[in-house]
Design an enzyme around this catalytic site. Sequence first.
Site, PDB file in Angstrom:
ATOM      1  N   HIS A  55     -33.590 -96.940 -39.675  1.00  0.00           N
ATOM      2  CA  HIS A  55     -34.558 -97.893 -39.127  1.00  0.00           C
ATOM      3  C   HIS A  55     -34.770 -99.033 -40.118  1.00  0.00           C
ATOM      4  CE1 HIS A  55     -36.586 -94.654 -36.376  1.00  0.00           C
ATOM      5  NE2 HIS A  55     -35.259 -94.619 -36.317  1.00  0.00           N
ATOM      6  N   GLU A  57     -37.346-100.727 -41.014  1.00  0.00           N
ATOM      7  CA  GLU A  57     -38.502-100.595 -41.894  1.00  0.00           C
ATOM      8  C   GLU A  57     -38.245 -99.584 -43.004  1.00  0.00           C
ATOM      9  OE1 GLU A  57     -38.260-100.230 -38.548  1.00  0.00           O
ATOM     10  OE2 GLU A  57     -40.263-100.234 -37.693  1.00  0.00           O
ATOM     11  N   CYS A  85     -42.383 -96.313 -36.756  1.00  0.00           N
ATOM     12  CA  CYS A  85     -42.520 -94.920 -36.343  1.00  0.00           C
ATOM     13  C   CYS A  85     -43.125 -94.136 -37.511  1.00  0.00           C
ATOM     14  CB  CYS A  85     -41.152 -94.355 -35.943  1.00  0.00           C
ATOM     15  SG  CYS A  85     -40.047 -94.052 -37.342  1.00  0.00           S
ATOM     16  N   CYS A  88     -41.032 -94.377 -40.691  1.00  0.00           N
ATOM     17  CA  CYS A  88     -41.116 -95.694 -41.322  1.00  0.00           C
ATOM     18  C   CYS A  88     -42.494 -95.942 -41.920  1.00  0.00           C
ATOM     19  CB  CYS A  88     -40.755 -96.775 -40.317  1.00  0.00           C
ATOM     20  SG  CYS A  88     -39.025 -96.665 -39.793  1.00  0.00           S
TER      21      CYS A  88
END
Length: 161
Positions: A55, A57, A85, A88
Site C-alpha cells: 500500500h 501509505e 487501512c 497503513c
Amino acid sequence: MNDTDQAMMEKVIGLANQLAEDGIHPFAAILVDGDGEVLMEQGNAYLPDQDMTGHAERVLMTRASKTWRPDFLANCTMYVSAEPCCMCAGSAYWAGLGRVVYGLSEHRLKTITGNHPENPTLDLPCRVVFGSGQRDVEVIGPVLEDEAAKVHETFWKNHGA
C-alpha cells in the site's frame, strides 16, 4: 482544512489518477513537512510482485521511518487519496506521524471494490486505529471524497470489481 491541505489533496488525487491510467491500483500518498514542503511521494506498490502489503501509505511510512526520527515526523502530514487501512494507519503510528488527511473513506471504498481479490477492503476507520494508541494523530477526512472516489469507481469496474 487549510490552503496547503486543499492543494496537496488535489495533487494526491491527481497522482492516483495517473496511477490508474498506468494500470496501477490508484492509491497515492504524499509526505509534507511542517513548512508545507513535499518530502516524498509514493504510489501503490502491489505490482510488479503482487505484494498485498505494498500500500502506498505503508511503503511511504517505511521510507520515511528509515529517513527521519519520530520527533521530526510528528510535525509532518501524510496526504492520501484514500483513508489508510489498519495496516497503513499502524505504520504511520509507529513511524511517529503527526497528521493524516485523506480523500476516500474506507467505508465508501469497500462499497466500490467489494471483496475484490486484489483489494479486500477493511471497513475500519483509521481514527479507531489511531485512537487505540498512546499518542495523538490528527485525522482530517474524508476530503474531496467524490473526486477521490471517481478514479476508484472507474478503475475497479474495469478490473473486475
